[in-house]
Structure formats: structure tokens, C-alpha cells
Design a protein around this motif. Structure first.
Motif, short mmCIF file in Angstrom:
data_model
loop_
_atom_site.label_atom_id
_atom_site.label_comp_id
_atom_site.label_asym_id
_atom_site.label_seq_id
_atom_site.Cartn_x
_atom_site.Cartn_y
_atom_site.Cartn_z
N TYR A 1 39.65 -44.26 -22.99
CA TYR A 1 39.32 -42.92 -22.49
C TYR A 1 40.55 -42.19 -21.98
CZ TYR A 1 34.41 -44.06 -23.03
OH TYR A 1 33.19 -44.38 -23.56
N ALA A 2 41.51 -42.93 -21.43
CA ALA A 2 42.76 -42.28 -21.04
C ALA A 2 43.51 -41.78 -22.26
CB ALA A 2 43.63 -43.26 -20.25
N GLY A 3 43.46 -42.55 -23.36
CA GLY A 3 44.09 -42.10 -24.59
C GLY A 3 43.39 -40.91 -25.20
N TYR A 4 42.06 -40.87 -25.10
CA TYR A 4 41.33 -39.72 -25.63
C TYR A 4 41.67 -38.45 -24.84
CZ TYR A 4 37.56 -37.04 -27.75
OH TYR A 4 36.86 -36.10 -28.44
N GLN A 5 41.77 -38.59 -23.52
CA GLN A 5 42.17 -37.44 -22.70
C GLN A 5 43.59 -37.01 -23.04
OE1 GLN A 5 40.14 -35.81 -20.72
NE2 GLN A 5 41.72 -34.32 -20.20
N LEU A 6 44.46 -37.97 -23.31
CA LEU A 6 45.82 -37.65 -23.72
C LEU A 6 45.83 -36.92 -25.05
CD1 LEU A 6 48.84 -38.04 -23.03
CD2 LEU A 6 48.75 -40.19 -24.28
N LEU A 7 44.94 -37.30 -25.94
CA LEU A 7 44.84 -36.63 -27.23
C LEU A 7 44.45 -35.16 -27.07
CD1 LEU A 7 43.44 -38.14 -30.44
CD2 LEU A 7 42.51 -35.96 -29.70
N LEU A 8 43.58 -34.89 -26.11
CA LEU A 8 43.13 -33.50 -25.91
C LEU A 8 44.22 -32.62 -25.32
CD1 LEU A 8 39.53 -34.07 -24.50
CD2 LEU A 8 40.25 -33.73 -26.86
#
Length: 437
Positions: free
Chosen positions: A364-371
Motif C-alpha cells: 500500500y505504501a508503494g501504491y501511494q507512491l505510484l499515485l
């Protein structure tokens, strides 16, 4: 601003700044037409103008308007005449002392009935600073001695008074802009604000007091930098001469024309490599100037913003009314960071993400980073967007590759289907982030 008008300290600061606004004119006239008595003359005019301004403001509190007007006229006549006599005694002239006394005392006494924020306004401050610059220029053109230290002290004092007043007025407006009453500034906010103001003034004072050793240190640093540039230039010159077919000549120290960091130590004939040398030099110079004019300015502003937030306690001002409690936070609009700076920050966060341990938190931290990737346009991703809408925006406007299809499916499986993250979820997300990085 009745409560503010009753503040004796701020009133004294405003009246003092108002009275000293004509200081550059005193210096210019006394130096140009009298030739002596500069320090004594400025002291006399200051000691007459400041008390006269205080006394004139006090007369407006009298009940009778005629009585106050008569007292102000008497005050003006006495101080103007006394100033003329005292200035004549220290300068030996009559015309200049009379003119300075008449103008100074009239300006100090007139208009002292204004509200406190208007006593020493921005116009008066700019007028005094402009007169300071004009006085220096006129004295230089006339080849007359310039009392630089005296004018510098005046500029420092007048600036400190003005910024102190503006600082307190800003706090007062922030506290009372949503209230019909006139409340005092909370002590915690005032202390933090005055601490910041005092720190800035202290730094300026230290720089002024120790300007001589600081200037010597700066000159020594520049000298070392010039020597370093010349050493690099000699090395480049030898390298250019070597590749150009002419072995480098050994130049004795002190020979040749000084002043050029890139001394031609090879053959005196034209070498085309010397023209090519200016291409990387110009490119590096332009890049360094761009960095210093954009990112470094942003870094400094961020640093001061963080310091200001710490001094304010990191929160807004909370005030309790008769019915409810509200939080009042004022946000300053600042320049958005450049695309280069956003990419740098994002890559730094991406490297930190790679070091996180495997698990749902990393996903989820990576998904937020993607956004927050720089590839997205400003405001493209909204807080109300679903993961499916985010995937469609990505495929439509940014990358045609279906990089987010697997990531979106993994997100759905864990968040909505409650089946847990697939074993390949971290690898899917890593491939998407690698494509961005």
C-alpha cells in the motif's frame, strides 16, 4: 484598532520612525552646505522631533479642539526656533538650519492624530529608504564625504522599527479577522513571533558588527577559489595542447597575462579544440545558474517555513466562542516545486520504499507512491477516485502499457474481495514503479 492604539510601545516605535524619516535629508544638507557639525546636527534634530511628535499626539486627547491646536502651534514654533539656533551654533550657517528645523518639526507634529497603523506607513518607509539612496548618489556625484556608517545605522534602525510594527499589525489582524470584537494577541503567539523577529534582527546586527572579519574571510575564500580555477584551467590547457598535437609548454609563474583562468600554455597557433571548450563550459554555467535560481530558493523557503511552523507550535490558533470551538488556520500560497525537484524527491522515496520489508504495508505504501509519481499531471488523481478509475486515467493519458492492470487486480483481491494479497503482488507493483523510475 482601539486596543492597538493604546499600546504605548508600538506607538513610541511608530512616532520615532515617523520623526526619523527625514534623516537622509539632514545628512545631505549638512554635508553639502555646512561642511561640519553632522553628528551634532542630526542628534539635535532627533532630540527635538521625537519629543515634539509625542507631545503633539498627546494634545489630541484634550477636550477642546482649539486648545489642542494652539498648543501644537506653540510647540511647533518653539521647537523650530530652538532647532534653528542650536543648528546654527554647531554648523555656523543660518539658511540650512532654518530650513531643516521648519520642515522636520512640521512633518513630526502634523498627522500625529492618525491611527497607529498609519503613523509610520509603508509610504513613509519607502520614502526614507529612497532618500537614503539618493543622498548617497548625490554626495558621490558631488565628490563629498559620504557618512556610510551613519546612514547604514539609520537604515537598520528605521527598518527594524517598520518591520516590528508590520509584524504586530499582522498578528492583530490574524487574531481579529473573524471577530467583531478587538481581542489581544495571545501571549504564546506573541512570544513566538517576537522570538523569531528578535533572532532575525540579532543575525543582522551580528553581520553588521562583524562585517570587517566576514569580508576578509569572504575575500580569502574568493582568492582560494580563483587559485583552484586557475589550476584546473592550466590542467585543461595542457590537455588541449596535448590532444592538439603540440606538447604543453611549461610556463613560469607570473609570466603571461594575468586575469584569465584558462591560460593558453600550448602553441600560439589556433587550435579548434579551444573553441569546443566553451560549449561544456557554457552548458555547466547555465545549469548551475538555473539550479541556484530555482531549487535552492525553494529549499531556503522550505527551511524558513519549517522554522516558522515550529515557532508557532505546529498548529493553528484555536479560539473558544460562546457556542462552539473552531480552528483557524491561515495557509500561505507558495511556489510549486519544479519538475526536476519533484522527480528527485520521488526517486528518493522510491529508494526508501525498496528497503521496506515485504508485506501488505509495503504494497500500500508503494501504491501511494505510484499515485504521487511525477508522470501524473498536477491534480490528475483525486482523492475520490477508485483504483479502477485511476487505472483508466493512467492507460488513457500516460502509459499505454497495461502496467496497472495487475496492480489493480491485486488491490481488489485484498481490499474488496478480502482474499489477501497474491504472491506476485509485490512483483507487479515493483515493475510498475520501475517503469516510472
Amino acid at each position: 484598532m482601539r486596543r492597538f492604539d493604546s499600546n504605548a510601545v508600538l506607538t513610541a516605535a511608530a512616532l520615532t520612525g515617523r520623526s526619523l524619516a527625514w534623516f537622509p535629508l539632514w545628512v545631505l544638507m549638512i554635508v553639502s552646505f555646512c561642511g561640519r557639525g553632522l553628528s551634532a546636527g542630526c542628534l539635535i534634530l532627533t532630540l527635538l522631533a521625537v519629543p515634539a511628535a509625542f507631545a503633539a499626539r498627546g494634545t489630541y486627547r484634550l477636550r477642546g479642539k482649539n486648545t489642542g491646536m494652539i498648543l501644537r502651534l506653540m510647540l511647533y514654533a518653539v521647537t523650530a526656533a530652538g532647532g534653528s539656533l542650536l543648528l546654527h551654533h554647531v554648523t555656523g550657517r543660518w539658511a540650512v538650519p532654518i530650513m531643516l528645523s521648519v520642515v522636520t518639526q512640521g512633518a513630526a507634529i502634523a498627522g500625529t492624530d492618525k491611527p497607529l497603523p498609519d503613523l509610520f506607513s509603508f509610504t513613509a518607509y519607502v520614502f526614507s529608504m529612497t532618500c537614503t539612496v539618493v543622498s548617497v548618489l548625490m554626495l558621490r556625484i558631488a565628490v563629498l564625504p559620504i557618512p556610510g556608517t551613519l546612514l547604514l545605522i539609520f537604515a537598520g534602525v528605521i527598518s527594524m522599527l517598520y518591520f516590528l510594527l508590520r509584524n504586530q499589525f499582522m498578528l492583530y489582524r490574524m487574531v481579529n479577522r473573524r471577530s467583531r470584537t478587538e481581542a489581544a494577541v495571545p501571549a504564546e503567539i506573541r512570544r513566538g513571533n517576537l522570538l523569531m523577529f528578535g533572532t532575525v534582527m540579532l543575525i543582522i546586527g551580528v553581520l553588521f558588527l562583524f562585517h570587517a572579519p566576514l569580508l576578509r574571510l569572504l575575500r580569502a575564500s574568493v582568492h582560494v577559489l580563483v587559485l583552484l580555477i586557475r589550476s584546473v584551467g592550466r590542467g585543461i590547457a595542457r590537455l588541449i595542447a596535448w590532444f592538439g598535437g603540440a606538447p604543453p609548454e611549461i610556463v613560469q609563474e607570473g609570466s603571461g597575462e594575468p586575469g584569465s583562468p584558462l591560460e593558453h600554455e600550448g602553441s600560439t597557433g589556433s587550435n579548434p579544440l579551444w573553441a569546443l571548450l566553451w560549449i561544456p563550459f557554457a552548458a555547466v554555467t547555465l545549469y548551475v545558474c538555473y539550479v541556484f535560481l530555482t531549487d535552492w530558493v525553494y529549499y531556503i523557503r522550505e527551511l524558513f517555513a519549517g522554522l516558522l511552523k515550529k515557532l508557532r507550535g505546529g498548529r493553528g490558533y484555536v479560539r473558544t466562542t460562546g457556542h462552539a470551538e473552531y480552528t483557524d488556520t491561515e495557509t500561505a500560497a507558495r511556489r510549486e516545486p519544479s519538475a526536476k525537484l519533484r522527480r528527485h524527491r520521488w526517486k528518493k522515496a522510491y529508494r526508501a520504499w525498496q528497503k521496506m520489508p515485504e508485506g501488505s504495508e509495503k504494497f500500500y505504501a508503494g501504491y501511494q507512491l505510484l499515485l504521487t509519481a511525477p508522470a501524473w499531471a498536477q491534480g490528475a488523481v483525486q482523492g475520490s477516485d477508485t483504483v479502477l478509475e485511476i487505472r483508466r486515467k493512467w492507460e488513457k493519458d500516460y502509459l499505454p502499457e497495461d502496467l496497472l492492470h495487475a496492480v489493480t487486480a491485486d488491490f481488489h483481491a485484498d481490499r474488496y474481495e478480502e482474499a489477501g494479497l497474491p504472491a506476485h503482488a509485490a512483483e507487479d507493483l515493483r515493475r510498475a514503479l520501475e517503469a516510472l523510475a
